[in-house]
Design a protein around this motif. Structure first.
Motif, PDB file in Angstrom:
ATOM      1  N   SER A  49      46.402  52.547  52.235  1.00 50.19           N
ATOM      2  CA  SER A  49      47.265  51.370  52.114  1.00 50.19           C
ATOM      3  C   SER A  49      47.017  50.621  50.805  1.00 50.19           C
ATOM      4  O   SER A  49      47.893  49.899  50.321  1.00 50.19           O
ATOM      5  N   VAL A  50      45.833  50.812  50.225  1.00 48.66           N
ATOM      6  CA  VAL A  50      45.492  50.132  48.972  1.00 48.66           C
ATOM      7  C   VAL A  50      45.969  50.928  47.756  1.00 48.66           C
ATOM      8  O   VAL A  50      46.604  50.378  46.853  1.00 48.66           O
ATOM      9  N   VAL A  51      45.685  52.237  47.736  1.00 47.44           N
ATOM     10  CA  VAL A  51      45.958  53.038  46.531  1.00 47.44           C
ATOM     11  C   VAL A  51      47.228  53.871  46.625  1.00 47.44           C
ATOM     12  O   VAL A  51      47.659  54.460  45.627  1.00 47.44           O
ATOM     13  N   GLY A  52      47.828  53.960  47.800  1.00 43.70           N
ATOM     14  CA  GLY A  52      49.056  54.724  47.946  1.00 43.70           C
ATOM     15  C   GLY A  52      48.808  56.203  48.196  1.00 43.70           C
ATOM     16  O   GLY A  52      47.670  56.699  48.127  1.00 43.70           O
ATOM     17  N   ASP A  53      49.885  56.929  48.466  1.00 44.88           N
ATOM     18  CA  ASP A  53      49.777  58.349  48.833  1.00 44.88           C
ATOM     19  C   ASP A  53      49.196  59.211  47.724  1.00 44.88           C
ATOM     20  O   ASP A  53      48.566  60.234  47.994  1.00 44.88           O
ATOM     21  N   ASN A  54      49.410  58.832  46.462  1.00 44.63           N
ATOM     22  CA  ASN A  54      48.935  59.646  45.340  1.00 44.63           C
ATOM     23  C   ASN A  54      47.631  59.135  44.740  1.00 44.63           C
ATOM     24  O   ASN A  54      47.193  59.649  43.706  1.00 44.63           O
ATOM     25  N   GLY A  55      47.019  58.183  45.408  1.00 42.51           N
ATOM     26  CA  GLY A  55      45.835  57.566  44.843  1.00 42.51           C
ATOM     27  C   GLY A  55      44.527  57.985  45.490  1.00 42.51           C
ATOM     28  O   GLY A  55      43.508  57.315  45.294  1.00 42.51           O
ATOM     29  N   TYR A  56      44.555  59.085  46.218  1.00 44.31           N
ATOM     30  CA  TYR A  56      43.308  59.517  46.854  1.00 44.31           C
ATOM     31  C   TYR A  56      43.325  61.025  47.115  1.00 44.31           C
ATOM     32  O   TYR A  56      44.376  61.667  47.129  1.00 44.31           O
ATOM     33  N   ILE A  57      42.139  61.583  47.285  1.00 38.84           N
ATOM     34  CA  ILE A  57      41.949  62.983  47.700  1.00 38.84           C
ATOM     35  C   ILE A  57      41.046  62.947  48.920  1.00 38.84           C
ATOM     36  O   ILE A  57      39.967  62.346  48.881  1.00 38.84           O
ATOM     37  N   TYR A  58      41.467  63.602  49.990  1.00 43.22           N
ATOM     38  CA  TYR A  58      40.688  63.523  51.225  1.00 43.22           C
ATOM     39  C   TYR A  58      40.537  64.903  51.856  1.00 43.22           C
ATOM     40  O   TYR A  58      41.515  65.641  52.029  1.00 43.22           O
ATOM     41  N   ASN A  59      39.292  65.246  52.150  1.00 41.74           N
ATOM     42  CA  ASN A  59      38.971  66.419  52.972  1.00 41.74           C
ATOM     43  C   ASN A  59      39.575  67.708  52.439  1.00 41.74           C
ATOM     44  O   ASN A  59      40.047  68.552  53.191  1.00 41.74           O
ATOM     45  N   ASN A  60      39.545  67.884  51.113  1.00 40.11           N
ATOM     46  CA  ASN A  60      40.014  69.114  50.485  1.00 40.11           C
ATOM     47  C   ASN A  60      38.930  69.584  49.529  1.00 40.11           C
ATOM     48  O   ASN A  60      38.782  69.055  48.432  1.00 40.11           O
ATOM     49  N   LEU A  81      35.975  61.954  50.179  1.00 43.23           N
ATOM     50  CA  LEU A  81      37.055  61.072  49.754  1.00 43.23           C
ATOM     51  C   LEU A  81      36.858  60.621  48.311  1.00 43.23           C
ATOM     52  O   LEU A  81      35.797  60.124  47.935  1.00 43.23           O
ATOM     53  N   VAL A  82      37.911  60.806  47.516  1.00 42.01           N
ATOM     54  CA  VAL A  82      37.964  60.276  46.160  1.00 42.01           C
ATOM     55  C   VAL A  82      39.105  59.270  46.096  1.00 42.01           C
ATOM     56  O   VAL A  82      40.226  59.572  46.516  1.00 42.01           O
ATOM     57  N   LEU A  83      38.827  58.080  45.595  1.00 44.78           N
ATOM     58  CA  LEU A  83      39.843  57.055  45.430  1.00 44.78           C
ATOM     59  C   LEU A  83      40.132  56.863  43.946  1.00 44.78           C
ATOM     60  O   LEU A  83      39.211  56.858  43.123  1.00 44.78           O
ATOM     61  N   LYS A  84      41.425  56.695  43.607  1.00 48.43           N
ATOM     62  CA  LYS A  84      41.835  56.555  42.209  1.00 48.43           C
ATOM     63  C   LYS A  84      42.659  55.279  42.024  1.00 48.43           C
ATOM     64  O   LYS A  84      43.886  55.340  41.869  1.00 48.43           O
ATOM     65  N   PRO A  85      42.016  54.137  42.048  1.00 51.03           N
ATOM     66  CA  PRO A  85      42.750  52.880  41.884  1.00 51.03           C
ATOM     67  C   PRO A  85      43.361  52.779  40.490  1.00 51.03           C
ATOM     68  O   PRO A  85      42.848  53.366  39.525  1.00 51.03           O
ATOM     69  N   VAL A 121      25.170  61.920  46.107  1.00 53.40           N
ATOM     70  CA  VAL A 121      24.031  62.686  46.610  1.00 53.40           C
ATOM     71  C   VAL A 121      24.350  63.190  48.010  1.00 53.40           C
ATOM     72  O   VAL A 121      24.096  64.346  48.343  1.00 53.40           O
ATOM     73  N   PHE A 122      24.967  62.321  48.819  1.00 54.27           N
ATOM     74  CA  PHE A 122      25.383  62.704  50.170  1.00 54.27           C
ATOM     75  C   PHE A 122      26.909  62.592  50.266  1.00 54.27           C
ATOM     76  O   PHE A 122      27.608  63.269  49.527  1.00 54.27           O
ATOM     77  N   ASP A 123      27.400  61.748  51.151  1.00 47.59           N
ATOM     78  CA  ASP A 123      28.836  61.662  51.413  1.00 47.59           C
ATOM     79  C   ASP A 123      29.443  60.366  50.895  1.00 47.59           C
ATOM     80  O   ASP A 123      30.443  59.886  51.426  1.00 47.59           O
ATOM     81  N   GLU A 124      28.863  59.789  49.860  1.00 42.64           N
ATOM     82  CA  GLU A 124      29.391  58.550  49.306  1.00 42.64           C
ATOM     83  C   GLU A 124      30.840  58.734  48.844  1.00 42.64           C
ATOM     84  O   GLU A 124      31.220  59.809  48.374  1.00 42.64           O
ATOM     85  N   ILE A 125      31.625  57.680  48.956  1.00 41.71           N
ATOM     86  CA  ILE A 125      33.000  57.694  48.456  1.00 41.71           C
ATOM     87  C   ILE A 125      32.964  57.675  46.933  1.00 41.71           C
ATOM     88  O   ILE A 125      32.227  56.903  46.328  1.00 41.71           O
ATOM     89  N   VAL A 126      33.751  58.544  46.301  1.00 41.08           N
ATOM     90  CA  VAL A 126      33.841  58.550  44.845  1.00 41.08           C
ATOM     91  C   VAL A 126      34.954  57.607  44.416  1.00 41.08           C
ATOM     92  O   VAL A 126      36.106  57.758  44.839  1.00 41.08           O
ATOM     93  N   LEU A 127      34.613  56.633  43.600  1.00 41.20           N
ATOM     94  CA  LEU A 127      35.587  55.682  43.064  1.00 41.20           C
ATOM     95  C   LEU A 127      35.861  56.080  41.617  1.00 41.20           C
ATOM     96  O   LEU A 127      35.115  55.739  40.708  1.00 41.20           O
ATOM     97  N   SER A 128      36.927  56.854  41.419  1.00 38.47           N
ATOM     98  CA  SER A 128      37.253  57.362  40.086  1.00 38.47           C
ATOM     99  C   SER A 128      38.106  56.355  39.333  1.00 38.47           C
ATOM    100  O   SER A 128      39.117  55.870  39.847  1.00 38.47           O
ATOM    101  N   LEU A 129      37.725  56.074  38.095  1.00 33.89           N
ATOM    102  CA  LEU A 129      38.458  55.108  37.265  1.00 33.89           C
ATOM    103  C   LEU A 129      39.466  55.794  36.343  1.00 33.89           C
ATOM    104  O   LEU A 129      40.036  55.142  35.458  1.00 33.89           O
ATOM    105  N   GLN A 130      39.726  57.087  36.548  1.00 32.30           N
ATOM    106  CA  GLN A 130      40.558  57.824  35.602  1.00 32.30           C
ATOM    107  C   GLN A 130      41.998  57.319  35.524  1.00 32.30           C
ATOM    108  O   GLN A 130      42.676  57.519  34.507  1.00 32.30           O
ATOM    109  N   ALA A 131      42.492  56.671  36.577  1.00 33.27           N
ATOM    110  CA  ALA A 131      43.869  56.164  36.560  1.00 33.27           C
ATOM    111  C   ALA A 131      43.965  54.788  35.898  1.00 33.27           C
ATOM    112  O   ALA A 131      45.074  54.295  35.651  1.00 33.27           O
ATOM    113  N   MET A 132      42.832  54.179  35.599  1.00 31.87           N
ATOM    114  CA  MET A 132      42.826  52.893  34.899  1.00 31.87           C
ATOM    115  C   MET A 132      42.617  53.180  33.412  1.00 31.87           C
ATOM    116  O   MET A 132      41.499  53.112  32.903  1.00 31.87           O
TER     117      MET A 132
END
Length: 509
Positions: A49-60, A81-85, A121-132
């Motif tokens: 709901s925050v980043v939209g349908d194209n703003g994340y990668i999940y379970n792939n 999960l990778v988030l691309k705000p 290191v484990f299952d931390e969420i990746v917050l990618s800044l590449q879209a900014m």
């Protein structure tokens, strides 16, 4: 915290994801902190709901792999999960939620780091800044650039070139690294001798704190003496106390006249003489002074076929760059300097680039060592700093130490070579120990011996690559207990739930 001595190596970059081991499998002593929440489908829906349908990668797994693994395949995490705000507000909303839910986060820029600081290191969420990646503004009078943290360094440099300016730092990874990541790791690089560190050129930062608070310190003032200079906290913090989303940086005029020369020398003592004389003779136009030994050149030739630059090989080489505004003036100064080096017997041979193509060719040799080392089966890689007169003493001592330990110097030895290159101007040595395979005995001989040697000579165990997970346990060799405690106090204050880049730099658990 487990010992991770064998992680200071480059694995072969041709490996695919099936052959890159997970960090936690290689080093089972790492334990996931149980106060961190496991990611749920409800969490994913919120982030969507925050980043939209194209703003994340999940379970792939395939799509997640490049975000879970560092670029040299040394470390690999298990993030789902990778988030691309695209905006600072989205980063704020994400961190606020993660802090409330105790979801761990790894900020990630271009992922070109060498110490495992930008991957989970484990299952931390990746917050990618590449879209900014937007340039926010540029003042052509002052040379002050404001930009998103996800802008690629080379893209910024090329954009500025059209306006007669340049970025004040230059790295081998400039085509991939992000300016936000450069600042978060306090990257040094090839231009530090002329333009100084990011602590001086960064004028302001926009940072999102762990609880989602936006610290708007995007100052464009060169002088501001009003209290604490808070931006300095985040330069070199490796994303452990805040996520850099915007930067204001002072950019210098692009030089109208650039010269590059290379010298062959017989000893590191001569390298020091050449450097000392360059500071005197070339002074204000000297922009880079790099060195490498014959071992580095031979390693480069092993994996590439460069054109011969000199008629014969020498024990040491230096690359000198000058940059100024008057070509005739600069040419005369460089010519006089080179003639003096040859006449005094400091240099045995030398070449000067005649055009832009030759300039790029000479620089490609210096910048190609990292890629060449990465093609070895395994490389223990170290980035350290110390007084200039101790640089090659460190290399020689390590070679002898490995020989005495029985892992170097024989046909069946696991270590095949000890290679050195670096930035003489700031006392930065890149020490690379090439090996046929990873070997516990070799690892135990190198560490902590090398760090003890560096500490003994008032050096730093990390000159520009940072600590990440690769060196965090050795922080005490460069920082006093009082300083480390103050770092932990700062971490606890700004990130009380420790959600930002856990297991990196310092550990409060």
């Amino acid at each position: 915290m487990p010992l991770i001595q064998a992680t200071r190596y480059y694995a072969n970059t041709t490996k695919n994801q099936k052959t890159v081991e997970y960090t936690v499998d290689k080093f089972p002593g790492y334990v996931r902190h149980d106060h961190f929440k496991k990611l749920s489908k409800e969490d994913v829906e919120f982030f969507k709901s925050v980043v939209g349908d194209n703003g994340y990668i999940y379970n792939n797994e395939d799509d997640l792999f490049p975000f879970n693994t560092d670029w040299m395949n040394k470390f690999r995490g298990k993030s789902q999960l990778v988030l691309k705000p695209k905006t600072t507000q989205q980063v704020s909303d994400i961190l606020k939620y993660c802090n409330e839910q105790k979801l761990a986060v790894v900020p990630q820029g271009g992922n070109t780091g060498l110490v495992g600081g930008s991957v989970p290191v484990f299952d931390e969420i990746v917050l990618s800044l590449q879209a900014m990646n937007k340039i926010r503004g540029f003042d052509s009078v002052s040379g002050i650039l404001t930009a998103d943290a996800g802008c690629v360094l080379e893209v910024l440099d090329n954009w500025l070139a059209e306006k007669g300016y340049m970025m004040p730092l230059d790295l081998g990874a400039k085509g991939s690294c992000h300016i936000g990541g450069n600042i978060a790791t306090n990257a040094g690089g090839l231009r530090l001798l002329r333009y100084g560190s990011l602590h001086g050129t960064v004028l302001g930062l926009e940072v999102v704190l762990a609880d989602g608070t936006v610290l708007d310190n995007m100052s464009t003032l060169r002088k501001d003496n009003t209290g604490y200079d808070l931006k300095q906290l985040f330069i070199g913090s490796e994303g452990t106390i805040g996520v850099i989303t915007g930067v204001s940086i002072l950019t210098p005029h692009r030089s109208k006249a650039v010269n590059v020369a290379m010298l062959g020398l017989n000893s590191f003592e001569d390298v020091q003489k050449a450097f000392k004389q360059s500071r005197s003779e070339l002074s204000e136009i000297l922009s880079a002074f790099e060195f490498w030994d014959i071992n580095a050149l031979q390693m480069f030739k092993k994996h590439a076929t460069p054109k011969a630059v000199m008629e014969q090989e020498y024990p040491f080489y230096v690359l000198i760059e000058t940059s100024g505004s008057n070509k005739d003036h600069d040419d005369e100064k460089l010519t006089n300097y080179l003639e003096k080096m040859m006449t005094d017997g400091v240099a045995q041979d030398g070449v000067v680039a005649q055009d832009e193509t030759q300039i790029r060719s000479l620089w490609s040799l210096r910048e190609g060592f990292t890629e060449a080392m990465g093609k070895e089966p395994a490389v223990y890689k170290y980035d350290i700093s110390m007084p200039v007169n101790k640089i090659y003493e460190c290399v020689q001592d390590m070679r002898q130490h490995l020989k005495d330990g029985g892992v170097y110097g024989q046909e069946d030895s696991p270590v095949t070579d000890v290679v050195a290159y670096g930035h003489v101007g700031d006392g930065n040595l890149h020490l690379n120990i090439a090996a046929k395979r990873l070997d516990p005995k070799t690892s135990s001989l190198i560490e902590p011996y090398l760090f003890e040697w560096v500490a003994k000579h008032q050096g730093s165990i990390s000159a520009e690559h940072g600590l990440g997970v690769a060196k965090n346990e050795f922080l005490g060799y460069s920082k006093s207990p009082v300083m480390i405690q103050l770092m932990k106090t700062t971490k606890n204050m700004l990130d009380p739930n420790h959600i930002l880049n856990p297991y990196k730099v310092i550990s409060n658990f």
